[in-house]
Design a protein around this motif. Structure first.
Motif, mmCIF file in Angstrom:
data_model
loop_
_atom_site.group_PDB
_atom_site.id
_atom_site.type_symbol
_atom_site.label_atom_id
_atom_site.label_comp_id
_atom_site.label_asym_id
_atom_site.label_seq_id
_atom_site.Cartn_x
_atom_site.Cartn_y
_atom_site.Cartn_z
ATOM 1 N N THR A 155 0.832 -1.213 0.000
ATOM 2 C CA THR A 155 0.000 0.000 0.000
ATOM 3 C C THR A 155 0.864 1.260 0.000
ATOM 4 O O THR A 155 0.357 2.351 -0.306
ATOM 5 C CB THR A 155 -0.925 0.030 1.225
ATOM 6 N N GLN A 156 2.139 1.130 0.326
ATOM 7 C CA GLN A 156 3.016 2.311 0.351
ATOM 8 C C GLN A 156 3.412 2.788 -1.041
ATOM 9 O O GLN A 156 3.941 3.891 -1.195
ATOM 10 C CB GLN A 156 4.268 2.026 1.193
ATOM 11 N N LEU A 157 3.128 1.976 -2.060
ATOM 12 C CA LEU A 157 3.481 2.399 -3.427
ATOM 13 C C LEU A 157 2.672 3.626 -3.854
ATOM 14 O O LEU A 157 3.205 4.529 -4.504
ATOM 15 C CB LEU A 157 3.272 1.244 -4.417
ATOM 16 N N SER A 158 1.406 3.670 -3.480
ATOM 17 C CA SER A 158 0.608 4.836 -3.869
ATOM 18 C C SER A 158 1.071 6.073 -3.090
ATOM 19 O O SER A 158 0.994 7.198 -3.592
ATOM 20 C CB SER A 158 -0.881 4.575 -3.666
ATOM 21 N N LYS A 159 1.566 5.850 -1.874
ATOM 22 C CA LYS A 159 2.122 6.986 -1.116
ATOM 23 C C LYS A 159 3.369 7.531 -1.814
ATOM 24 O O LYS A 159 3.555 8.754 -1.905
ATOM 25 C CB LYS A 159 2.457 6.539 0.311
ATOM 26 N N ILE A 160 4.205 6.631 -2.316
ATOM 27 C CA ILE A 160 5.398 7.065 -3.055
ATOM 28 C C ILE A 160 4.975 7.898 -4.272
ATOM 29 O O ILE A 160 5.538 8.969 -4.540
ATOM 30 C CB ILE A 160 6.241 5.841 -3.489
ATOM 31 N N ALA A 161 3.969 7.433 -4.985
ATOM 32 C CA ALA A 161 3.517 8.157 -6.180
ATOM 33 C C ALA A 161 2.971 9.540 -5.811
ATOM 34 O O ALA A 161 3.248 10.538 -6.500
ATOM 35 C CB ALA A 161 2.463 7.334 -6.913
ATOM 36 N N THR A 162 2.217 9.602 -4.732
ATOM 37 C CA THR A 162 1.682 10.893 -4.283
ATOM 38 C C THR A 162 2.813 11.854 -3.930
ATOM 39 O O THR A 162 2.809 13.036 -4.306
ATOM 40 C CB THR A 162 0.768 10.690 -3.056
ATOM 41 N N LEU A 163 3.812 11.329 -3.219
ATOM 42 C CA LEU A 163 4.938 12.177 -2.820
ATOM 43 C C LEU A 163 5.765 12.614 -4.025
ATOM 44 O O LEU A 163 6.278 13.740 -4.044
ATOM 45 C CB LEU A 163 5.806 11.431 -1.801
ATOM 46 N N ARG A 164 5.902 11.749 -5.006
ATOM 47 C CA ARG A 164 6.629 12.157 -6.219
ATOM 48 C C ARG A 164 5.948 13.369 -6.850
ATOM 49 O O ARG A 164 6.604 14.330 -7.257
ATOM 50 C CB ARG A 164 6.697 10.970 -7.208
ATOM 51 N N GLY A 165 4.633 13.340 -6.884
ATOM 52 C CA GLY A 165 3.888 14.482 -7.417
ATOM 53 C C GLY A 165 4.094 15.738 -6.579
ATOM 54 O O GLY A 165 4.291 16.844 -7.121
ATOM 55 N N MET A 166 4.086 15.583 -5.261
ATOM 56 C CA MET A 166 4.291 16.740 -4.383
ATOM 57 C C MET A 166 5.685 17.329 -4.569
ATOM 58 O O MET A 166 5.869 18.554 -4.579
ATOM 59 C CB MET A 166 4.096 16.314 -2.915
ATOM 60 N N ILE A 167 6.667 16.453 -4.698
ATOM 61 C CA ILE A 167 8.054 16.928 -4.855
ATOM 62 C C ILE A 167 8.213 17.665 -6.189
ATOM 63 O O ILE A 167 8.802 18.748 -6.244
ATOM 64 C CB ILE A 167 9.035 15.739 -4.735
ATOM 65 N N GLU A 168 7.665 17.088 -7.250
ATOM 66 C CA GLU A 168 7.776 17.745 -8.563
ATOM 67 C C GLU A 168 7.088 19.107 -8.520
ATOM 68 O O GLU A 168 7.603 20.093 -9.045
ATOM 69 C CB GLU A 168 7.172 16.864 -9.656
ATOM 70 N N ALA A 169 5.919 19.149 -7.885
ATOM 71 C CA ALA A 169 5.172 20.408 -7.821
ATOM 72 C C ALA A 169 5.908 21.464 -7.003
ATOM 73 O O ALA A 169 5.761 22.669 -7.258
ATOM 74 C CB ALA A 169 3.788 20.154 -7.225
ATOM 75 N N SER A 170 6.706 21.022 -6.027
ATOM 76 C CA SER A 170 7.413 21.969 -5.157
ATOM 77 C C SER A 170 8.563 22.654 -5.884
ATOM 78 O O SER A 170 8.983 23.749 -5.503
ATOM 79 C CB SER A 170 7.965 21.251 -3.922
ATOM 80 N N GLY A 171 9.110 21.972 -6.883
ATOM 81 C CA GLY A 171 10.270 22.519 -7.579
ATOM 82 C C GLY A 171 11.562 22.378 -6.795
ATOM 83 O O GLY A 171 12.619 22.821 -7.239
ATOM 84 N N HIS A 172 11.509 21.745 -5.624
ATOM 85 C CA HIS A 172 12.712 21.572 -4.803
ATOM 86 C C HIS A 172 13.450 20.294 -5.197
ATOM 87 O O HIS A 172 12.866 19.364 -5.760
ATOM 88 C CB HIS A 172 12.355 21.490 -3.317
ATOM 89 N N ASP A 173 14.743 20.260 -4.865
ATOM 90 C CA ASP A 173 15.576 19.081 -5.104
ATOM 91 C C ASP A 173 15.478 18.191 -3.866
ATOM 92 O O ASP A 173 16.216 18.382 -2.900
ATOM 93 C CB ASP A 173 17.024 19.524 -5.370
ATOM 94 N N ILE A 174 14.543 17.252 -3.887
ATOM 95 C CA ILE A 174 14.274 16.402 -2.723
ATOM 96 C C ILE A 174 14.337 14.938 -3.161
ATOM 97 O O ILE A 174 13.654 14.536 -4.107
ATOM 98 C CB ILE A 174 12.883 16.714 -2.119
ATOM 99 N N ALA A 175 15.153 14.160 -2.479
ATOM 100 C CA ALA A 175 15.235 12.725 -2.775
ATOM 101 C C ALA A 175 14.018 12.023 -2.182
ATOM 102 O O ALA A 175 13.513 12.413 -1.125
ATOM 103 C CB ALA A 175 16.520 12.148 -2.189
ATOM 104 N N LEU A 176 13.567 10.973 -2.872
ATOM 105 C CA LEU A 176 12.420 10.188 -2.394
ATOM 106 C C LEU A 176 12.897 8.752 -2.179
ATOM 107 O O LEU A 176 13.186 8.019 -3.126
ATOM 108 C CB LEU A 176 11.275 10.252 -3.407
#
Ligand code: DX5
Ligand code: ZN
Length: 219
Positions: A155-176
């Motif tokens: 179930t954590q895979l969808s959380k990873i996908a959600t966070l990838r979207g948040m990181i891209e939207a932030s424009g910050h250089d953040i490792a996931l």
């Protein structure tokens, strides 16, 4: 979602031979590890005890790769400077470890280190939005923290996908980053979901060929 971003592998020392830690760290770096993941457990925040800053400091001279320190201790704040001094390059902690996550992340940055926030399987992603300008890494736990060798919680895979979207939207250089039950099979799912740093203990140190194991995780 496919990815062309570089994938970094962070073997977890928790699965290494504790009687030969210096040799293990040197061997894993020679085998192609990008970071070393160091799990700090206090027997209170998680039901296991690992090692502390003196071990991190002793290992620092055995490798040049970044030391990625995952704190599973509560409180964490009194120990941040000790881990920074011991040679941590990145320090990540859980929101549940203390009352002031924002302040803890500020402290890590003030110590000159990269900072990370860790989400347990039941921790919602919303906390990341509140601290996204203070983190260099978001770690998704794909097991409940405390032990190596557990099964990947899908179930954590969808959380990873959600966070990838948040990181891209932030424009910050953040490792996931994803941690727990990562194998050559689940690594592919994590990468497809948007992870770019894979922690693996058993899947690397539990084998006889560390280089092959690391290469296998890259997909
Ligand atoms: C668990 C730790 C993990 C653990 C992963 O609390 O945070 O880093 O070592 O071990 P494997 O890869 O065996 O699940
Ligand atoms: Zn970990």
């Amino acid at each position: 979602m496919s990815s062309s971003r570089p994938i970094r592998i962070a073997p977890s020392l928790l699965a290494a031979d504790f009687a030969r830690l210096g040799e293990e760290v040197a061997a894993i770096e020679a085998a192609g590890a990008d970071w070393l993941h160091l799990d700090i457990m206090d027997g209170h925040f998680v039901p296991n005890i690992s090692f502390g800053p003196s071990v991190v400091k002793a290992l620092r001279k055995h490798a040049r790769m970044p030391f990625d320190v995952h704190l599973m201790i509560a409180p964490a704040d009194p120990y941040l400077a000790a881990f920074a001094d011991a040679g941590a390059d990145l320090i990540s902690l859980h929101p549940e470890a203390g009352p002031h996550l924002h302040r803890s992340l500020q402290t890590i940055r003030a110590l000159g280190k990269k900072s990370g926030v860790v989400l347990n399987p039941a921790t919602p992603v919303g906390v990341v939005a509140e601290v996204i300008d203070l983190v260099d890494l978001v770690l998704v736990m794909s097991v409940n923290p405390g032990f190596g060798g557990q099964s990947f919680i899908r179930t954590q895979l969808s959380k990873i996908a959600t966070l990838r979207g948040m990181i891209e939207a932030s424009g910050h250089d953040i490792a996931l980053q994803v941690d727990g039950g990562v194998t050559a099979v689940t690594a592919k799912d994590c990468i497809a979901a948007g992870a770019d740093v894979l922690v693996a203990g058993t899947a690397v140190f539990g084998t006889s060929d560390y280089a092959a194991a690391i290469a296998g995780l890259r997909g």
